[in-house]
Design a protein around this motif. Structure first.
Motif, PDB file in Angstrom:
ATOM      1  N   GLU A  85      17.533  17.856   8.670  1.00 56.05           N
ATOM      2  CA  GLU A  85      16.258  18.392   8.215  1.00 56.05           C
ATOM      3  C   GLU A  85      15.500  17.314   7.433  1.00 56.05           C
ATOM      4  OE1 GLU A  85      14.639  22.129   5.563  1.00 56.05           O
ATOM      5  OE2 GLU A  85      16.731  22.168   6.249  1.00 56.05           O
ATOM      6  N   VAL A  86      14.301  17.014   7.912  1.00 57.36           N
ATOM      7  CA  VAL A  86      13.523  15.923   7.324  1.00 57.36           C
ATOM      8  C   VAL A  86      12.102  16.393   7.073  1.00 57.36           C
ATOM      9  CG1 VAL A  86      12.547  13.633   7.762  1.00 57.36           C
ATOM     10  CG2 VAL A  86      14.908  14.116   8.428  1.00 57.36           C
ATOM     11  N   ASP A  87      11.584  16.069   5.894  1.00 56.11           N
ATOM     12  CA  ASP A  87      10.172  16.331   5.595  1.00 56.11           C
ATOM     13  C   ASP A  87       9.515  14.969   5.380  1.00 56.11           C
ATOM     14  OD1 ASP A  87       7.787  17.540   4.810  1.00 56.11           O
ATOM     15  OD2 ASP A  87       8.436  17.741   2.740  1.00 56.11           O
ATOM     16  N   ARG A  88       9.059  14.674   4.155  1.00 54.42           N
ATOM     17  CA  ARG A  88       8.611  13.302   3.852  1.00 54.42           C
ATOM     18  C   ARG A  88       9.832  12.386   3.847  1.00 54.42           C
ATOM     19  NH1 ARG A  88       7.737  13.084  -1.032  1.00 54.42           N
ATOM     20  NH2 ARG A  88       8.001  15.274  -1.551  1.00 54.42           N
ATOM     21  N   GLY A  89      10.931  12.942   3.354  1.00 51.37           N
ATOM     22  CA  GLY A  89      12.211  12.230   3.349  1.00 51.37           C
ATOM     23  C   GLY A  89      13.286  13.167   3.853  1.00 51.37           C
ATOM     24  N   ALA A 128       0.816  -1.206   0.000  1.00 52.55           N
ATOM     25  CA  ALA A 128       0.000   0.000   0.000  1.00 52.55           C
ATOM     26  C   ALA A 128       0.852   1.259   0.000  1.00 52.55           C
ATOM     27  CB  ALA A 128      -0.911  -0.018   1.217  1.00 52.55           C
ATOM     28  N   GLY A 129       2.114   1.116  -0.401  1.00 48.78           N
ATOM     29  CA  GLY A 129       2.979   2.284  -0.443  1.00 48.78           C
ATOM     30  C   GLY A 129       4.094   2.181   0.568  1.00 48.78           C
ATOM     31  N   VAL A 130       5.049   3.082   0.445  1.00 51.55           N
ATOM     32  CA  VAL A 130       6.204   3.046   1.344  1.00 51.55           C
ATOM     33  C   VAL A 130       6.405   4.425   1.957  1.00 51.55           C
ATOM     34  CG1 VAL A 130       7.384   1.169   0.158  1.00 51.55           C
ATOM     35  CG2 VAL A 130       7.784   3.528  -0.574  1.00 51.55           C
ATOM     36  N   ARG A 131       7.121   4.429   3.048  1.00 56.30           N
ATOM     37  CA  ARG A 131       7.498   5.677   3.704  1.00 56.30           C
ATOM     38  C   ARG A 131       9.021   5.708   3.788  1.00 56.30           C
ATOM     39  NH1 ARG A 131       3.222   6.373   2.457  1.00 56.30           N
ATOM     40  NH2 ARG A 131       1.340   6.828   3.640  1.00 56.30           N
ATOM     41  N   ALA A 132       9.585   6.879   3.524  1.00 51.49           N
ATOM     42  CA  ALA A 132      11.040   7.001   3.609  1.00 51.49           C
ATOM     43  C   ALA A 132      11.500   6.633   5.015  1.00 51.49           C
ATOM     44  CB  ALA A 132      11.454   8.429   3.264  1.00 51.49           C
ATOM     45  N   GLU A 133      12.609   5.903   5.097  1.00 52.59           N
ATOM     46  CA  GLU A 133      13.162   5.512   6.396  1.00 52.59           C
ATOM     47  C   GLU A 133      14.084   6.641   6.882  1.00 52.59           C
ATOM     48  OE1 GLU A 133      12.748   2.910   8.702  1.00 52.59           O
ATOM     49  OE2 GLU A 133      13.916   4.512   9.642  1.00 52.59           O
ATOM     50  N   GLY A 135      18.518   7.845  -2.879  1.00 55.05           N
ATOM     51  CA  GLY A 135      17.534   6.767  -2.976  1.00 55.05           C
ATOM     52  C   GLY A 135      16.226   7.133  -2.287  1.00 55.05           C
ATOM     53  N   ASP A 136      15.505   6.107  -1.882  1.00 52.67           N
ATOM     54  CA  ASP A 136      14.156   6.273  -1.349  1.00 52.67           C
ATOM     55  C   ASP A 136      14.079   7.139  -0.098  1.00 52.67           C
ATOM     56  OD1 ASP A 136      12.923   4.895  -3.292  1.00 52.67           O
ATOM     57  OD2 ASP A 136      12.280   3.189  -2.056  1.00 52.67           O
ATOM     58  N   CYS A 137      15.163   7.184   0.683  1.00 51.24           N
ATOM     59  CA  CYS A 137      15.095   7.927   1.936  1.00 51.24           C
ATOM     60  C   CYS A 137      15.278   9.426   1.711  1.00 51.24           C
ATOM     61  CB  CYS A 137      16.135   7.414   2.940  1.00 51.24           C
ATOM     62  SG  CYS A 137      17.831   7.772   2.467  1.00 51.24           S
ATOM     63  N   ALA A 138      15.757   9.797   0.496  1.00 59.13           N
ATOM     64  CA  ALA A 138      16.065  11.195   0.222  1.00 59.13           C
ATOM     65  C   ALA A 138      14.877  11.900  -0.407  1.00 59.13           C
ATOM     66  CB  ALA A 138      17.279  11.284  -0.701  1.00 59.13           C
TER      67      ALA A 138
END
Lengths: 639, 484
Positions: B261-265, B246-251, B283-286
């Protein structure tokens, strides 16, 4: 084929228009029949004396020799020996560098041996599928297609060529993306469960490392880079599983990554278990008349007769003994590097027309003009001969004995059918004449049969071993090298039991896609690719002198997509300029709807302002030193 | 010597290590990977689920790789803390080799490539004690694939939660294994990020023909182990296994803890720097303004740029974003979507073409601006998908024949009858012999194939024109034409 009363008669295989009209060149009014010194007719002795005295005034490595893949084995052999023994120069290479060098390098890496087809040509007749990567034999060697009549064809070419039109499946990758496509096909073959695991483990090494790279080229990723749909990739590998052959041509080889491109095709063939088995295989299609033999006997910068390596001490010992010398030069520079070298004083060109056929031709012409001495041996006044200080008129195909080695490694006798015109001599006589003036006449024989006897000894024990071949045997039987003794039957099929590496196994070579050396950009948004048309051969020096061929294809043209032409304000039949960072070509526009709209095609047979090679990029393959003929960035303009 | 520490040994981290080594043999590289085995190609997981690829085939490196490339690889380890002041990371011990905590590892450049984690919808019972409940599995790792493989069999009812790209790939793979698959999706059409409703509906129809069922506009409300799911409308969907996609969230937890500094990633600039210039993220976390997460191409592009900079190979390298082409990897379903696909056909400042043929699973939409492709959906037309993607990626003007482009490969013209060919048409290409020359030779008495070959040389080259010449002979014999 043979010549009867000056007319060509075909053999059993068939002839195209070039073959039918080849007789015209024998008695062509433009035929060279006397040596020329600075454009003036002189005697052979005068011309030879002049050249020899000049050569004596230079250091050995200031003199270069440039050979050709159309020369007979005897000539190619003697030319290599002449350079190293009479001239004592390391500076020799030949136009085959522009032709077969990438395939040769990749074949050696994978199999430990390079023979165009390691199986008889006729084996192709029983194939289920033949994949042609960057080859257009319907125009470059039409009779060859007779062997493919029973097979499904997969043709890989950015252009919809006459060969592609006959294909069951035509894959049309963006120029310069063949390697990505080959990786994608390997990936797809694994995914579809079509690889031969038993073969991979028993007959090869290195699959895992090659796979780690191919694993990153899943079909959809490959599609994005190449433009070949994932569905077509799947269809292709399913067609290839079985009695199949993968054959490469110049389209995939003439790149700065040419060796890697071929390695990628060989990797695919190995994964499918094709090479070294009856009924399937990998091969490359030779470009010139003696493209195979020409690369075996020492006119290559790094090579000695018998496909020996010039830097191999054992090979050097053997050849020094056969030649009766106690010294040999080391490896020299590759063709393009030689043609543009600024430390040379003289160059001797045999059977080649580099002013038209070499990449970045304007630079090559400039350098040749700057030489102190340019000598050309040819039978017509080629564009390179027209620049020469000395021109020697030499014999052509129907006027001489000798041997050629065809694409399947079969040695073919060339028999003299006609006497040459008065004043014309064989290249062997020319070499002997110069050698005599340089003090080693006795080492350079002039009779083809005697030269071949020497070649037999020189090649004995080498990879391409001709020692068991005699002219008499060739009159009676078909012999594919190696033929290590006179009672050996020859080797039509190589690798059936083992490959030529010490461990007997074939090697996967891990290679990855890099893309063209010169990607398109704002200023040069199109990609140019070059090639042959049916009616012409190589630089066109011969075929442009045949009326019937010139009537069919009289002038330089550029194939473009109609949209691309109209965006440049051009329509079919109008003159256009094609411009790259290196030069500008004038050509007549031909609108071809099947062209990619971001690519143009130019034939490379025309001289002067119409030289396709004014545009081409001399970026060299790091292994084979092959220039990137097949893709460069250009733009199209109104002339 | 420069010390680069990479946190995360997935596709981004592994690629960065490869790119660094390709440019620099000496630079010191340490990789810390949470999973116990070598990096693998996550893109291929759907083919593992489908059973067409073995897990081993997806490995990006073999076990000799790290030693062979002089890389300090620590598998099964977790980074506990980043000390930005002393520029060190604290790592949990290597299982079986060191104690619970290893020496702090110093870095000159730290790269976070921690990827993303699956997002689990808030349905009752899916999560137990912070972990997925028995019978619920994510679709994210090789271990997940192994679990899916172990828990499914022919005829097993399976629910896939999520009708996005990965959910559909998983569903297709499971259907290929013979499972009875139902996709539960909270939106009214599939892949709503990449598709318009029309395309979504054709896609659902195509997948339906492959045996996959859909519950659209539906949320999972409750999970009943061994039984199935209760949806928010009260209906029941049977399932022996629930696959969450159902989707992923940045780690980002490590970055948050380190005060980045972090927002969605993790926020990065054009040189992939976080708010601490010594720390990078790819990658995905950025989170970079020029790209969306969840795809591998941005990670690869970022790895190349970062390697250029960290090795000094090209200090001017910048990451400017990645144009996204979504390509479904599912057998018998050919779908590409790219750019802006939500422009309407009557939009005044764009040229929009649309073609629908649901019964054959075909849907194509093309959005053009100034002759360039700015968006497209191509379903069921593989050749068109490949061509349109090339036009989009390379910024090539679209051909004037838009319809041919939309439909894919133009069909080959039917072979013309000899009667219809103009006299100048070349029949034998090898010898440039025209129809006119053959007709003339025939009139001069060459009435058989060998005679024609002798007179004109037609058929003596590749032999490919033999049928055409025989056709001409038949036509000449039958019609006795007065003129060609």
């Amino acid at each position: 084929m043979s010549v009867i009363d000056g007319q060509v008669a075909p053999g059993p295989g068939g002839l195209c228009q070039k073959g039918w009209t080849a007789g015209e060149l024998l008695r062509h009014p433009g035929r060279l029949t006397t040596p020329l010194l600075h454009g003036e007719p002189v005697s052979w002795d005068e011309a030879l004396d002049f050249v020899a005295s000049r050569i004596r005034s230079y250091e050995p490595d200031e003199v270069a020799v440039f050979g050709g893949g159309g020369l007979t084995n005897e000539k190619a052999y003697l030319l290599g020996k002449f350079a190293r023994v009479a001239l004592k120069t390391s500076q020799i290479d030949y136009n085959g560098r522009f032709c077969m060098s990438s395939a040769a390098a990749a074949g050696n890496k994978a199999f430990g041996l390079d023979r165009g087809l390691p199986f008889p040509l006729t084996d192709l007749q029983s194939a289920d599928t033949v994949l042609l990567a960057g080859s257009n034999p319907a125009e470059t060697m039409p009779p060859f297609l007779r062997h493919l009549e029973g097979a499904r064809l997969i043709v890989i070419d950015p252009r919809r060529t006459p060969t592609a039109e006959r294909a069951t499946l035509h894959l049309q990758p963006a120029p310069g993306t063949d390697l990505a496509l080959a990786l994608g096909l390997l990936h797809t073959a694994v995914m579809e469960g079509l690889i031969d695991k038993e073969y991979i483990s028993s007959r090869t090494t290195g699959f895992d490392d090659a796979w780690r790279i191919a694993a990153q080229w899943w079909p959809e990723h490959t599609e994005r880079v190449t433009g070949v749909s994932a569905a077509d990739q799947r269809a292709a590998v399913h067609m290839l599983a079985g009695r199949s052959y993968i054959l490469t041509g110049r389209g995939t080889e003439q790149h700065a990554s040419g060796t890697d491109n071929v390695s990628a095709w060989i990797n695919l063939a190995l994964a499918l278990g094709l090479p070294g088995r009856a009924g399937s295989g990998y091969g490359c299609l030779t470009g010139q008349g003696n493209g195979q033999g020409g690369r075996e006997h020492g006119q290559k910068a790094d090579q000695l007769p018998g496909y020996r390596k010039l830097d191999d001490p054992v090979a050097r010992q053997h050849i020094m003994k056969v030649w009766g010398v106690d010294w040999l030069p080391g490896p020299g520079r590759s063709a393009y590097e030689l043609l543009v070298a600024d430390d040379l004083k003289a160059m001797l060109v045999f059977g080649s027309n580099p002013v038209v056929s070499a990449p970045r031709a304007s630079r090559v012409a400039e350098r040749l003009k700057a030489l102190d001495l340019l000598v050309v041996a040819d039978f017509v006044m080629s564009e390179t001969a027209a620049m020469a200080d000395v021109v020697f008129p030499v014999t052509q195909w129907a006027e001489e004995d000798g041997t050629m080695t065809n694409l399947e490694g079969r040695i073919i006798r060339r028999r003299k059918a006609l006497d040459p015109p008065a004043g014309v001599r064989s290249d062997l006589h020319l070499i002997h004449g110069l050698a005599a003036r340089l003090g080693c006449a006795e080492k350079f024989l002039t009779e083809p049969k005697e030269v071949f006897e020497e070649l037999r000894k020189a090649s004995a024990g080498g990879l391409s071993d001709y020692s068991g071949i005699t002219y008499e045997r060739l009159d009676a039987e078909q012999l594919h090298w190696p033929v290590p003794s006179v009672d050996h039957p020859g080797t039509p099929r190589l690798f059936l039991d083992r490959f030529a590496h010490a461990d007997g196994l074939a090697k996967f070579i891990p290679v990855d896609h890099k893309g063209p050396a010169e990607p398109p950009d704002e200023e040069y948004p199109l990609q140019a690719t070059t090639g042959r048309v049916l009616q012409h051969y190589q630089s066109g020096a011969q075929t442009r002198r045949v009326g019937e061929l010139m009537k069919a294809v009289p002038e330089m043209y550029v194939e473009v997509h109609p949209d691309t032409a109209s965006r440049a304000g051009l329509t079919s039949g109008e003159p256009a300029h094609v411009v790259s960072r290196r030069g500008r070509v004038t050509a007549t526009v031909r609108c071809v709807p099947s062209m990619r709209s971001d690519a143009v095609f130019l034939p490379f047979h025309f001289p002067g302002e119409g030289r396709a090679n004014l545009l081409t990029n001399p970026a060299l393959d790091p292994t084979s030193r092959m220039p990137e003929f097949k893709v460069c960035a250009v733009r199209l303009e109104r002339a | 010597m420069r010390r680069v520490v990479i946190v995360g040994y997935g596709m981004a981290g592994a690629r960065l290590a490869d790119e660094l080594r390709r440019r620099d043999q000496d630079i010191s590289i340490t990789i810390i990977g949470a999973e116990p085995h070598a990096a693998y190609n996550r893109v291929l997981l759907s083919t593992v689920v489908a059973g067409t690829m073995t897990p081993e085939s997806t490995r990006l490196h073999d076990e000799k790789w790290a030693a062979g490339h002089n890389i300090d690889l620590r598998l099964g380890c977790e980074v506990l803390e980043i000390d930005r002041g002393s520029r060190t990371v604290t790592v949990s011990g290597t299982p079986g080799i060191t104690g619970p905590e290893s020496e702090p590892i110093p870095y000159d450049a730290l790269v976070l490539a921690t990827g993303s984690t699956p997002w689990v919808p808030p349905a009752e019972g899916l999560v137990e004690d912070g972990k997925l409940a028995p019978g619920v599995v994510a679709f994210r790792t090789l271990d997940d694939c192994a679990e899916i493989e172990a828990k499914t069999h022919k005829g097993a009812p399976v629910v896939v939660l999520g009708g996005g790209l990965l959910g559909i790939e998983a569903a297709r793979g499971l259907a290929g294994r013979g499972c009875l698959v139902t996709v539960v999706h909270p939106v009214g059409h599939l892949m709503e990020r990449q598709l318009d409703p029309g395309a979504g509906s054709v896609l659902a129809r195509t997948l339906g023909q492959l045996g996959i069922e859909f519950r659209l506009n539906a949320l999972a409300a409750k999970y009943l182990p061994g039984d199935g799911l209760i949806l928010d409308d009260g209906t029941h969907v049977p399932a022996e296994l629930v696959v969450v996609s159902a989707g992923v969230r940045a780690e980002t937890s490590l970055a948050v803890k380190a005060g980045l500094e972090v927002d969605r990633g993790i926020i990065v600039d054009d040189v992939l720097r976080t708010s601490d210039p010594r720390i990078h993220a790819i990658g995905d976390c950025a989170q970079h303004p020029g790209t969306v997460s969840g795809l591998v191409q941005p990670a690869w592009d970022q790895a190349a740029v970062l390697a250029d900079r960290l090795t000094g190979a090209n200090p001017a390298a910048r990451y400017r974003g990645t144009s996204v082409v979504t390509r479904l990897k599912a057998r018998d379903v050919d779908l590409a979507a790219l750019g802006d696909v939500h422009t309407d056909v009557d939009c005044p400042d764009s040229e929009v073409l649309c073609f629908q043929e649901p019964s054959r699973g075909r849907y194509a939409k093309l959005v053009l601006r100034d002759d360039r492709v700015t968006g497209a959906i191509v379903l069921g037309a593989p050749d068109a998908a490949a061509t349109i993607t090339q036009l989009y990626d390379r910024g090539i003007p679209a051909p004037t024949d838009r319809l041919a482009l939309l439909l894919g490969r133009a069909l080959p013209a039917e072979a013309a009858s000899p009667a219809d060919l103009p006299s100048s048409a070349v029949i034998c290409r090898c010898n440039t012999v025209s129809k006119g020359q053959i007709v003339s030779a025939w009139r001069a008495g060459a009435e058989s194939l060998p005679q024609l070959a002798e007179a004109t040389r037609a058929t003596t080259g590749c032999g490919g024109c033999k049928d055409a010449v025989c056709g001409l002979l038949d036509w000449l014999g039958a019609s006795q034409p007065q003129s060609a």
